[in-house]
Design a protein around this motif. Sequence first.
Motif, short mmCIF file in Angstrom:
data_model
loop_
_atom_site.label_atom_id
_atom_site.label_comp_id
_atom_site.label_asym_id
_atom_site.label_seq_id
_atom_site.Cartn_x
_atom_site.Cartn_y
_atom_site.Cartn_z
N THR A 124 -8.99 -53.00 -59.39
CA THR A 124 -9.59 -51.69 -59.59
C THR A 124 -9.04 -50.67 -58.61
O THR A 124 -8.87 -50.97 -57.41
N VAL A 125 -8.77 -49.48 -59.11
CA VAL A 125 -8.36 -48.35 -58.28
C VAL A 125 -9.41 -47.26 -58.44
O VAL A 125 -9.78 -46.91 -59.56
N THR A 126 -9.89 -46.73 -57.32
CA THR A 126 -11.00 -45.78 -57.37
C THR A 126 -10.62 -44.43 -56.77
O THR A 126 -9.67 -44.32 -55.98
N GLY A 127 -11.41 -43.41 -57.15
CA GLY A 127 -11.26 -42.09 -56.55
C GLY A 127 -10.07 -41.32 -57.07
O GLY A 127 -9.39 -41.73 -58.02
N ALA A 128 -9.79 -40.21 -56.43
CA ALA A 128 -8.67 -39.34 -56.81
C ALA A 128 -7.60 -39.43 -55.74
O ALA A 128 -7.90 -39.38 -54.54
N ALA A 129 -6.37 -39.57 -56.16
CA ALA A 129 -5.27 -39.67 -55.21
C ALA A 129 -5.03 -38.33 -54.54
O ALA A 129 -5.06 -37.28 -55.19
N ALA A 130 -4.79 -38.36 -53.23
CA ALA A 130 -4.41 -37.14 -52.52
C ALA A 130 -3.01 -36.73 -52.95
O ALA A 130 -2.20 -37.55 -53.40
N GLN A 131 -2.73 -35.46 -52.83
CA GLN A 131 -1.39 -34.98 -53.14
C GLN A 131 -0.38 -35.64 -52.20
O GLN A 131 -0.65 -35.82 -51.01
N ALA A 132 0.75 -36.01 -52.76
CA ALA A 132 1.80 -36.61 -51.93
C ALA A 132 2.22 -35.62 -50.84
O ALA A 132 2.41 -34.43 -51.11
N SER A 133 2.35 -36.13 -49.62
CA SER A 133 2.69 -35.26 -48.49
C SER A 133 4.20 -35.19 -48.30
O SER A 133 4.73 -35.49 -47.24
N GLN A 134 4.90 -34.78 -49.36
CA GLN A 134 6.35 -34.75 -49.31
C GLN A 134 6.86 -33.33 -49.10
O GLN A 134 6.23 -32.35 -49.53
N ASP A 135 7.97 -33.24 -48.43
CA ASP A 135 8.70 -31.98 -48.35
C ASP A 135 8.96 -31.50 -49.78
O ASP A 135 9.33 -32.30 -50.64
N PRO A 136 8.77 -30.20 -50.06
CA PRO A 136 9.01 -29.71 -51.42
C PRO A 136 10.41 -30.04 -51.95
O PRO A 136 10.58 -30.32 -53.14
N ALA A 137 11.39 -30.05 -51.06
CA ALA A 137 12.75 -30.38 -51.49
C ALA A 137 12.85 -31.84 -51.91
O ALA A 137 13.57 -32.18 -52.86
N VAL A 138 12.11 -32.71 -51.23
CA VAL A 138 12.08 -34.13 -51.60
C VAL A 138 11.41 -34.30 -52.94
O VAL A 138 11.89 -35.03 -53.82
N LYS A 139 10.27 -33.62 -53.13
CA LYS A 139 9.56 -33.71 -54.40
C LYS A 139 10.44 -33.25 -55.55
O LYS A 139 10.48 -33.88 -56.61
N THR A 140 11.14 -32.15 -55.36
CA THR A 140 12.03 -31.65 -56.41
C THR A 140 13.11 -32.67 -56.72
O THR A 140 13.42 -32.95 -57.89
N ALA A 141 13.68 -33.29 -55.68
CA ALA A 141 14.73 -34.29 -55.88
C ALA A 141 14.19 -35.51 -56.62
O ALA A 141 14.87 -36.08 -57.49
N LEU A 142 12.97 -35.91 -56.30
CA LEU A 142 12.37 -37.06 -56.98
C LEU A 142 12.05 -36.73 -58.43
O LEU A 142 12.25 -37.58 -59.33
N ASP A 143 11.56 -35.54 -58.69
CA ASP A 143 11.31 -35.12 -60.07
C ASP A 143 12.61 -35.14 -60.88
O ASP A 143 12.63 -35.57 -62.04
N GLN A 144 13.68 -34.67 -60.26
CA GLN A 144 14.97 -34.66 -60.95
C GLN A 144 15.46 -36.09 -61.19
O GLN A 144 16.08 -36.37 -62.23
N ALA A 145 15.18 -36.99 -60.25
CA ALA A 145 15.58 -38.39 -60.42
C ALA A 145 14.88 -39.00 -61.62
O ALA A 145 15.51 -39.69 -62.44
N VAL A 146 13.59 -38.76 -61.75
CA VAL A 146 12.82 -39.32 -62.86
C VAL A 146 13.33 -38.77 -64.18
O VAL A 146 13.53 -39.52 -65.15
N THR A 147 13.55 -37.46 -64.23
CA THR A 147 14.07 -36.85 -65.47
C THR A 147 15.44 -37.42 -65.81
O THR A 147 15.72 -37.74 -66.97
N GLY A 148 16.28 -37.54 -64.80
CA GLY A 148 17.61 -38.09 -65.03
C GLY A 148 17.58 -39.52 -65.53
O GLY A 148 18.38 -39.91 -66.40
N TYR A 149 16.63 -40.30 -65.02
CA TYR A 149 16.55 -41.69 -65.46
C TYR A 149 16.03 -41.79 -66.89
O TYR A 149 16.52 -42.61 -67.68
N GLN A 150 15.08 -40.96 -67.24
CA GLN A 150 14.61 -40.92 -68.64
C GLN A 150 15.79 -40.66 -69.57
O GLN A 150 15.95 -41.34 -70.60
#
Length: 381
Positions: A124-150
């Motif tokens: 079981t997983v409970t509650g709401a996840a906190a926002q990831a504490s990533q540098d915005p540039a890192v988040k953008t790079a990770l979003d691009q990685a996911v899109t690229g992999y799709q």
Amino acid sequence: MPTSPMPRVLRATSLVAVAGLVITGCSQNKVDSAPPGAAKVAIELTDDGCRPTPAEVPAGPVTFEVKNNNASKVSEAELMNNDVILGEKENLSPGLSGTFSLRLNAGKYTVYCPNAATQKTDFTVTGAAAQASQDPAVKTALDQAVTGYQQYVIAEVDKLVPATKQFTDAIRAGDVERAKQGYAPARYYYEEVEPVAESFGDLDPAIDQRADDVTDQSKWTGFHRLEKALWEEKSVDGMAPVADQLDADVAKLKTLVATAAYQPAQLANGATELLNEVANRKITGEEDRYSHADLSDFDANITGSKKAFDLLRPALSKLDPDLAESVAGKYADVLAALQPYKRDNGYVDYSTVGDEQRKALTQKVDALAEPLSQVSGKVNA
């Protein structure tokens, strides 16, 4: 591997001495790869079952630490959401351990350990996840990685469909030699994205199961059933229905990947699982035991693994540049080690590769496995 789908267990059966070297490196993470603040869940594999400890965690990043102390019948643990495998650690023989990381939302999940007396346990997983504490540039790079992999997975499966049909058309035509020529090229596209295919329940076994994993041989389907007909039985009489089913299963895979979603940690987990595919089945010669086309599969697994890593590398270079550089260099070493075995557009028959040569390949894979196992934790913060 998709957020709405991920793998199945399969075992090495030959060249145990060589395989043991690889399994130790690929399946056993040597460092704590959990990101800071991640919940840690221990799963001990036993023949009775594999209860997660704790059985409830808060939403957010979670690292699962899986260990096989002495289970003889159980070698993997999977985290499932309904019928979808989100993450797993497999091929853990007694004494081995490994980890995988995911970012989980609140909800009910299942820890599944095939072949245990109690195969499924609630998580079981409970509650709401906190926002990831990533540098915005890192988040953008990770979003691009996911899109690229799709996009990459969709593109490779788009190639898989016609390549498989060329292979199965030759089967239906009774043309053994043409079918043999089409076997490895068709499988290449599948082996690149196998962790994604494995996520969709029984689809991977239908496409890629070996004889050892089938209790009723009359129901055996997929590439390896046709491989046996071509190289061992030297006849494709009666194989048309198997060819038809393979086409249907590959078409189903194309439909499923069109809507699959991923998270960065799953790209990293999948890259590691593809490396484990090499370690546990390709190096040993167990995968393509009739055709000995293992090196083509080896190349495809490494290519698919490296693609996932390359997409993550811009983000990883910001998070841990030394790790990014180390992993990239070790991928280059593995690919260089394959070069001597290339012939024209393919590879030498793997039965001609001696134990010492296999051991040398093992060492390159092992050297890549350890740093690669750290990546999912880095991108899952």
